[in-house]
Design a protein around this motif. Sequence first.
Motif, mmCIF file in Angstrom:
data_model
loop_
_atom_site.group_PDB
_atom_site.id
_atom_site.type_symbol
_atom_site.label_atom_id
_atom_site.label_comp_id
_atom_site.label_asym_id
_atom_site.label_seq_id
_atom_site.Cartn_x
_atom_site.Cartn_y
_atom_site.Cartn_z
ATOM 1 N N PHE A 86 0.850 -1.178 0.000
ATOM 2 C CA PHE A 86 0.000 0.000 0.000
ATOM 3 C C PHE A 86 0.893 1.238 0.000
ATOM 4 O O PHE A 86 1.983 1.226 0.568
ATOM 5 C CB PHE A 86 -0.895 0.016 1.243
ATOM 6 C CG PHE A 86 -1.801 -1.179 1.303
ATOM 7 C CD1 PHE A 86 -3.031 -1.179 0.661
ATOM 8 C CD2 PHE A 86 -1.401 -2.343 1.965
ATOM 9 C CE1 PHE A 86 -3.848 -2.299 0.677
ATOM 10 C CE2 PHE A 86 -2.217 -3.476 1.981
ATOM 11 C CZ PHE A 86 -3.445 -3.455 1.347
ATOM 12 N N ALA A 87 0.431 2.280 -0.622
ATOM 13 C CA ALA A 87 1.148 3.552 -0.576
ATOM 14 C C ALA A 87 0.301 4.501 0.267
ATOM 15 O O ALA A 87 -0.896 4.655 0.013
ATOM 16 C CB ALA A 87 1.315 4.103 -1.980
ATOM 17 N N ARG A 88 0.922 5.079 1.288
ATOM 18 C CA ARG A 88 0.115 5.980 2.127
ATOM 19 C C ARG A 88 -0.044 7.320 1.423
ATOM 20 O O ARG A 88 0.925 7.903 0.961
ATOM 21 C CB ARG A 88 0.763 6.168 3.497
ATOM 22 C CG ARG A 88 -0.186 6.911 4.429
ATOM 23 C CD ARG A 88 -0.021 6.578 5.891
ATOM 24 N NE ARG A 88 -1.279 6.838 6.589
ATOM 25 C CZ ARG A 88 -1.445 6.719 7.882
ATOM 26 N NH1 ARG A 88 -0.454 6.314 8.654
ATOM 27 N NH2 ARG A 88 -2.615 6.990 8.439
ATOM 28 N N ASP A 89 -1.269 7.786 1.403
ATOM 29 C CA ASP A 89 -1.566 9.051 0.762
ATOM 30 C C ASP A 89 -1.446 10.142 1.816
ATOM 31 O O ASP A 89 -2.234 10.185 2.758
ATOM 32 C CB ASP A 89 -2.999 8.987 0.216
ATOM 33 C CG ASP A 89 -3.284 10.127 -0.718
ATOM 34 O OD1 ASP A 89 -2.765 11.243 -0.470
ATOM 35 O OD2 ASP A 89 -4.014 9.921 -1.699
ATOM 36 N N TYR B 219 -4.475 4.491 3.062
ATOM 37 C CA TYR B 219 -3.575 3.654 2.290
ATOM 38 C C TYR B 219 -4.213 3.327 0.945
ATOM 39 O O TYR B 219 -5.334 2.839 0.900
ATOM 40 C CB TYR B 219 -3.267 2.368 3.047
ATOM 41 C CG TYR B 219 -2.402 2.608 4.256
ATOM 42 C CD1 TYR B 219 -1.016 2.681 4.129
ATOM 43 C CD2 TYR B 219 -2.957 2.803 5.511
ATOM 44 C CE1 TYR B 219 -0.207 2.920 5.234
ATOM 45 C CE2 TYR B 219 -2.152 3.053 6.626
ATOM 46 C CZ TYR B 219 -0.779 3.105 6.470
ATOM 47 O OH TYR B 219 0.016 3.356 7.555
ATOM 48 N N VAL B 220 -3.463 3.599 -0.127
ATOM 49 C CA VAL B 220 -3.941 3.251 -1.468
ATOM 50 C C VAL B 220 -3.240 1.958 -1.860
ATOM 51 O O VAL B 220 -2.023 1.835 -1.727
ATOM 52 C CB VAL B 220 -3.589 4.362 -2.476
ATOM 53 C CG1 VAL B 220 -4.186 4.032 -3.844
ATOM 54 C CG2 VAL B 220 -4.076 5.713 -1.978
ATOM 55 N N LYS B 221 -4.027 1.012 -2.325
ATOM 56 C CA LYS B 221 -3.464 -0.287 -2.680
ATOM 57 C C LYS B 221 -2.491 -0.162 -3.841
ATOM 58 O O LYS B 221 -2.817 0.392 -4.887
ATOM 59 C CB LYS B 221 -4.600 -1.232 -3.067
ATOM 60 C CG LYS B 221 -4.128 -2.636 -3.366
ATOM 61 C CD LYS B 221 -5.296 -3.535 -3.742
ATOM 62 C CE LYS B 221 -4.777 -4.902 -4.099
ATOM 63 N NZ LYS B 221 -5.208 -5.917 -3.134
ATOM 64 N N PHE B 222 -1.282 -0.681 -3.665
ATOM 65 C CA PHE B 222 -0.341 -0.740 -4.767
ATOM 66 C C PHE B 222 -0.728 -1.941 -5.638
ATOM 67 O O PHE B 222 -1.033 -3.012 -5.116
ATOM 68 C CB PHE B 222 1.089 -0.893 -4.244
ATOM 69 C CG PHE B 222 2.116 -0.731 -5.321
ATOM 70 C CD1 PHE B 222 2.542 0.532 -5.694
ATOM 71 C CD2 PHE B 222 2.619 -1.831 -5.995
ATOM 72 C CE1 PHE B 222 3.472 0.695 -6.723
ATOM 73 C CE2 PHE B 222 3.541 -1.681 -7.025
ATOM 74 C CZ PHE B 222 3.967 -0.403 -7.384
#
Lengths: 334, 334, 334
Positions: free
Chosen positions: B186-189, B195-198
């Motif tokens: 996940f990439a934290r926004d 968390y946006v799913k990678f």
Amino acid sequence: MRLRELAERIGATLHGNGDIEIRNVSSIAPATLADVVFVDDVRFLEQALECGAGAVIARESDLPANADTIGKPMLIHANPRLAFARAAEALRRAEAVPGFVHPTALIEQNVEIAADARIEAYAVIGRDCRVGARSHVGSGCILGAGVTLGEDCDLVARVTIYAGAALGNRVVVHAGAVLGSDGFGFARDPESGRYVKFPQIGRLRIEDDVEIGANATIDRGALGETVIGRGTKLDNMVHIGHNAQLGENVVIAAQSGVSGSAVLERDVLVGGQVGIADHVRIEEGAILGAQSGIPTKKVIRGKGIVFWGTPARPIAEYLRELAVLSRLARKKRE
Amino acid sequence: MRLRELAERIGATLHGNGDIEIRNVSSIAPATLADVVFVDDVRFLEQALECGAGAVIARESDLPANADTIGKPMLIHANPRLAFARAAEALRRAEAVPGFVHPTALIEQNVEIAADARIEAYAVIGRDCRVGARSHVGSGCILGAGVTLGEDCDLVARVTIYAGAALGNRVVVHAGAVLGSDGFGFARDPESGRYVKFPQIGRLRIEDDVEIGANATIDRGALGETVIGRGTKLDNMVHIGHNAQLGENVVIAAQSGVSGSAVLERDVLVGGQVGIADHVRIEEGAILGAQSGIPTKKVIRGKGIVFWGTPARPIAEYLRELAVLSRLARKKRE
Amino acid sequence: MRLRELAERIGATLHGNGDIEIRNVSSIAPATLADVVFVDDVRFLEQALECGAGAVIARESDLPANADTIGKPMLIHANPRLAFARAAEALRRAEAVPGFVHPTALIEQNVEIAADARIEAYAVIGRDCRVGARSHVGSGCILGAGVTLGEDCDLVARVTIYAGAALGNRVVVHAGAVLGSDGFGFARDPESGRYVKFPQIGRLRIEDDVEIGANATIDRGALGETVIGRGTKLDNMVHIGHNAQLGENVVIAAQSGVSGSAVLERDVLVGGQVGIADHVRIEEGAILGAQSGIPTKKVIRGKGIVFWGTPARPIAEYLRELAVLSRLARKKRE
């Protein structure tokens, strides 16, 4: 069930009207007249007496002075939590549910299913299986050939049981558990360097009153038997290796693992994420703290004694070591 | 299979009648004439010679003086356990079972299934899948689109394989295992804190002769590949993260976890409940003791060397530390 | 989706032709014109610019001098990894897939399924369930009575949900996960020595945007609720016990376990194989290193502070202890 009968079944003393009908246990907020609730902490007594429940289980010492004038029947027991658990059990057993085999369930040859057993949708029951009285095989369960279930078992849903496993009576198995799978045994071939699978052709035997958590796995014996003793309770994702022997009333918390041929004697308590290596013996009543580890072939002895750490040692010793180490590190820092 | 042929296949020396027909391996007690048994410990030799088995595998040195007069054929091998495992393998392969697709199995478009493959009840096989010769897809298995199984694979039951995974030949997967699932990325926004799913759109590739335990999980690559090397064996509930690379003949015991992008070179041995962090490299032949932990990006080097503890260090070092600490704590107490 | 719109959605600056149509994210090697790729490391920029992708996400500082003459459109963002993740999300949502109920799915009485929901083969949906708009119930999923799924949920395959669990919107659950199972609670009966099951009749509530890994298990409340807060992400084989309360945006890596009634406040980060005992409180933003253990009823406080070891302590302290111990052991040896 009449409240009077319930009181008797759970060993409680009845105060008030014993003729009311109780059908379920409940928590306080959603309780209705057919429910019994319990109070373990006197702070919640008033709430319980005012809720919709038909009856309240409480301690003698928590009984209000005006208990008789309140109108709500009470069941008095020294251990309300236990009495409540017993009530749930008594009421569950009182339910009679008609048997059925869902039309999508696949039943192979030579299977015996009790008339009042319930077989749910998409269950697959291999040849030569036996399903005892009042047992429930939930949706999506798969039973290999020759599996036997005793009476009053509950395979909640999507349980897989490999061929030949035998379950006693009143065994509860939660969703996703795998019983009787192949153990992890390989012989390394020195010529090719590859691992040749050692035959895993033994059995799994689970005695009465065992409960097995969701996604747990229990391997059958390689040649002999894996045994889970009567009354033993395994939490979610517990792993039991091939040929392990668990005695009666063993309790193992989530994500712990027991390796091949380990022996856990009766009344052993195991915390979560504990690792027990192969051929270990944990003697009667010993307690293993969470995340502790028992190296191969060790014997752990001490009824009621808590062991902790890896390798596990008596907790007093382990805590002393932690304290000494912490002191040294602090000194170093100063 | 004639005993003579079996002897040849497993590299054993035959004593006695090689014409008898052997069909199975067995433990001693239930053995019948069509079974071969083995003796690893001379104490069980007499029992084996007297049991119902057609033949006994044993060591040369354990051979009784009167072997020739006993009448029971024997297969002599320096490593009876390995010979027995080889026998099981040879006999298993000799079985020819006719192929079938159970009428309740759902086969989507453009699937190729070998004529002698076996597809059991309620299996679901997505479009563009390939199932190789003699492979078995057990009850309740679910294969996403484009999954390929080589020859002689065995998905025992209720195995789930996500789209695009490729399995080689002779891969065995036990019940409840999940292969090719999304990795944990996940990439934290920073704007929303969420968390946006990678994307997890890579692949899983499993080479020949791999065995995977019950309820194990292997994630596919995020963008690239997760690879399980030839001959590698994973026990129950092992977890392999995205983009991990396992070499040949790696062995991992139950409940261990390998994080994303870790590399385990060939012949690495991993005990139970070991934790391997992301981007770790375990070099050829290193051995990780049960419950040890390898912190992120560490390299572990040492063929045949055992590492233990968290963070893992050579076992001699770790044991020395434990001994020192124990001594200090005892001194303190006195 | 036009590249121009995608740029806007992900907060990137567009260089080049915004009219091209983008349908997917991809890694560099297999990318086609309808794909967008990303570059996090300038070493891969050239490769990305030459690959088949329709557009490249990159950092401003990595932009080549001749960007305008290259012809390949670029999306410039300070955090290409995040922008790529956002792009994947935006493109996924743009897909409109028609709803269906597979003919083999079993839908019991009084179930409401949105017209554009997708129910796959051999799914079993119990009475009184609700499945929201655009939600997907994968093959072999089993939903007990009264389960509710919000909008845009994805139960990938073979997920089991016990009766009464409530899932919010955009919840993703991977294969083999078990939600709402019975907690591990027993009252020991001093008369018989046996364990009587404590009723597990509470609920499980999962808020929006939660993702749950393969073969994870989450128990419902015993009497009250287990809650998984909005945006929380659980990796494979994570276990959550009854009545645990997880706040928003908690992240838990594989094989960790949270015991009954533990509280994890928002933004807590938990490494792999961590054990959190019952009634523990982990306060906002604390970080638990892999394999650490938190004993019963402990409170862990410290936003952004890493804790490690069992029992967990601030990592600086733990590392100091390890260093002191290692030094002592080396001295001893000399």
